[in-house]
Structures are given as structure tokens and as C-alpha cells.
Design a protein around this motif. Structure first.
Motif, PDB file in Angstrom:
ATOM      1  N   GLY A   1      36.568  34.814  40.916  1.00  0.00           N
ATOM      2  CA  GLY A   1      35.476  34.970  41.871  1.00  0.00           C
ATOM      3  C   GLY A   1      35.365  36.386  42.416  1.00  0.00           C
ATOM      4  N   ASP A   2      35.231  36.488  43.746  1.00  0.00           N
ATOM      5  CA  ASP A   2      35.082  37.789  44.392  1.00  0.00           C
ATOM      6  C   ASP A   2      36.343  38.639  44.307  1.00  0.00           C
ATOM      7  N   ASP A   3      37.462  38.036  43.932  1.00  0.00           N
ATOM      8  CA  ASP A   3      38.719  38.772  43.852  1.00  0.00           C
ATOM      9  C   ASP A   3      38.916  39.461  42.495  1.00  0.00           C
ATOM     10  N   LEU A   4      37.993  39.247  41.561  1.00  0.00           N
ATOM     11  CA  LEU A   4      38.141  39.827  40.218  1.00  0.00           C
ATOM     12  C   LEU A   4      38.221  41.348  40.271  1.00  0.00           C
ATOM     13  N   ALA A   5      37.351  41.988  41.039  1.00  0.00           N
ATOM     14  CA  ALA A   5      37.335  43.449  41.100  1.00  0.00           C
ATOM     15  C   ALA A   5      38.654  43.999  41.621  1.00  0.00           C
ATOM     16  N   LEU A   6      39.206  43.384  42.659  1.00  0.00           N
ATOM     17  CA  LEU A   6      40.468  43.836  43.231  1.00  0.00           C
ATOM     18  C   LEU A   6      41.604  43.729  42.225  1.00  0.00           C
TER      19      LEU A   6
END
Length: 255
Positions: A185-190
Motif C-alpha cells: 500500500g502506501d508503505d511501498l515507497a518507503l
């Protein structure tokens, strides 16, 4: 009578009440639209995958991510493959996915979930990427990734790892990326950026230490069959504290 949508009309299912000239126009229009859809789908499959750049503010404040091990191993193996073999992201993703699948199969076999496969003793031989001697367009390369032999084929779109079951179908990087995006989810970039930096910081030691890094970061789960597919906590800080920061980066942080 069965009702067809205009897109599904063919010369075989065309209602006889429709005049012949109209039938021909409808069939032509249906075929044209179908070919346009297929072309757009094909274009989407070969389009480059853009690495995530912007990290969400929510991710930056997280200390852990609840997730199972498979996507973490897939993404890390992809970063290792990209760094070791100078691959594009699309190419590396297929090798990373194939690697994770091989590890899952080996683990599942040891737990009695999967049956054994012939020639398993050959899975961990070799220490450098090699090309097999198969001739023609179907020539297969063997990449050695963290002690696993990953077969791949060079296609018109680049290197693609082969499926672990048939060894004949190339893995789809866009499907792999879609799965990673769904699971992280939104944690992919990190996670992506931290792993990519770790692979770069490892330098020439990456090939020897890549699996140790994974062991260091992987989520904690119950041992044995209870841990199969289970979720655990991925500690964010571990993504960046395994490899030492080089002197240039240390100087930059001090400024």
C-alpha cells in the motif's frame, strides 16, 4: 431470445432481423473496438514501471509494518538483482519474484505442504550469472541470486524470469508490481527506497551479505507450519541499520 451487447456481436450471433448492410457495419465496429482494447492492454503491459518517489507522511511516522514475508523477500531480491546485474526495474522484479517463489517452494516442501521436485539438489549450485548453451530465441540464462539459480529468457521487452512450474512462461513484472503495491500500500515507497539504498550501500559485499540482510529485516512470525503465510512486524529502522553509512553520506548528515 438471447440479447447480445453491440461489442459482443459477431457474424455468427447476429440477429437475422438486422439488415445485411447494418450487420456488416456492426461486426466491423465490434472488431475495431476489440483490437483497440487489446492494443491498449498490450501497451500497458510493456510500459516501464516507475519507481515510487514520494513517501507518504503516514509511512514516515511508522515504526513497524504488519505484513507477511513474501512481498518483503520479493522486493529485496528484486533490489539485489537490479544492483548485481544492472537490470531495469521490470527485469529485476521478475527475478525477485522467481527467487521468492523458489524459497517458498523449498520452505513448503520442508513443512510437508508441497511435494518434492526432481533435481532439487541442483538449485543452489554456482556463484555467478551464467548463460546456458540453448540456441535460438528460446535460449535461457541462469542468474545466481542469493544462492538460488533463476532461469530467465531475453525477450523483446528485456530479461524475464521464468515460472517455477513450467519453465516456459515469462513472469509479468506489472502483475508482480501490482501485487506488491496491493500488499504494501502506501508503505511501498518507503520500503522500496530504504531497500534500494541498502543495496547501494552494500557495495561489493552485496552478493555475500544480501541474504543476511533479509534475515535481519524479515518480519517475525511463528516457527513451523503455524508461520506459513502469517503476518509479522517489519521494523522500519532495520531497513537502514544493517549496512554502514559511507563517509560521504555521514559528512552530508553532519552538515
Amino acid at each position: 431470445a438471447k440479447i447480445y451487447s453491440l461489442d459482443a456481436l459477431t457474424s455468427e450471433n447476429m440477429p437475422p432481423s438486422i439488415p445485411k448492410k447494418v450487420q456488416a457495419k456492426l461486426v466491423k465496429k465490434s472488431r475495431k473496438k476489440g483490437s483497440t482494447v487489446k492494443a491498449s492492454q498490450k501497451k500497458a503491459k510493456i510500459a516501464p514501471i516507475e519507481a515510487p518517489v514520494e513517501i507518504s507522511s503516514q509511512s514516515l511516522h511508522k515504526k513497524t509494518i504488519l505484513i507477511n514475508r513474501s512481498p518483503i523477500l520479493t522486493l529485496w531480491a528484486s533490489m539485489v538483482a537490479q544492483q548485481l546485474f544492472s537490470l531495469r526495474l521490470e527485469e529485476a522484479l521478475t527475478l525477485g519474484s522467481a527467487y521468492a517463489a523458489e524459497c517458498a517452494r523449498a520452505k513448503g516442501t520442508s513443512l510437508g505442504i508441497y511435494g518434492s521436485r526432481p533435481n532439487d539438489d541442483n538449485d543452489e549450485k554456482g556463484d555467478k550469472p551464467e548463460a546456458e548453451t540453448t540456441d535460438g530465441d528460446d535460449a535461457i540464462q541462469s542468474f545466481i541470486l542469493m544462492n538460488q539459480t533463476i532461469p530467465a529468457r531475453t525477450t523483446t521487452h528485456g530479461i524475464r524470469a521464468l515460472g517455477s512450474t513450467t519453465r516456459s512462461s515469462e513472469l509479468d513484472p506489472h502483475a508482480i508490481w501490482k501485487s506488491l503495491s496491493k500488499k504494501l500500500g502506501d508503505d511501498l515507497a518507503l520500503v522500496f527506497q530504504r531497500m534500494k539504498r541498502a543495496a547501494e550501500q552494500a557495495g561489493p559485499e552485496l552478493e555475500q551479505t544480501a541474504y543476511s540482510y533479509y534475515m535481519h529485516i524479515r518480519p517475525d512470525i511463528p516457527q513451523g507450519a503455524k508461520g506459513w503465510g502469517a503476518h509479522g512486524h517489519l521494523e522500519i529502522v532495520k531497513l537502514s541499520n544493517f549496512y554502514p553509512i559511507d563517509n560521504n553520506e555521514k559528512a552530508g548528515k553532519q552538515l
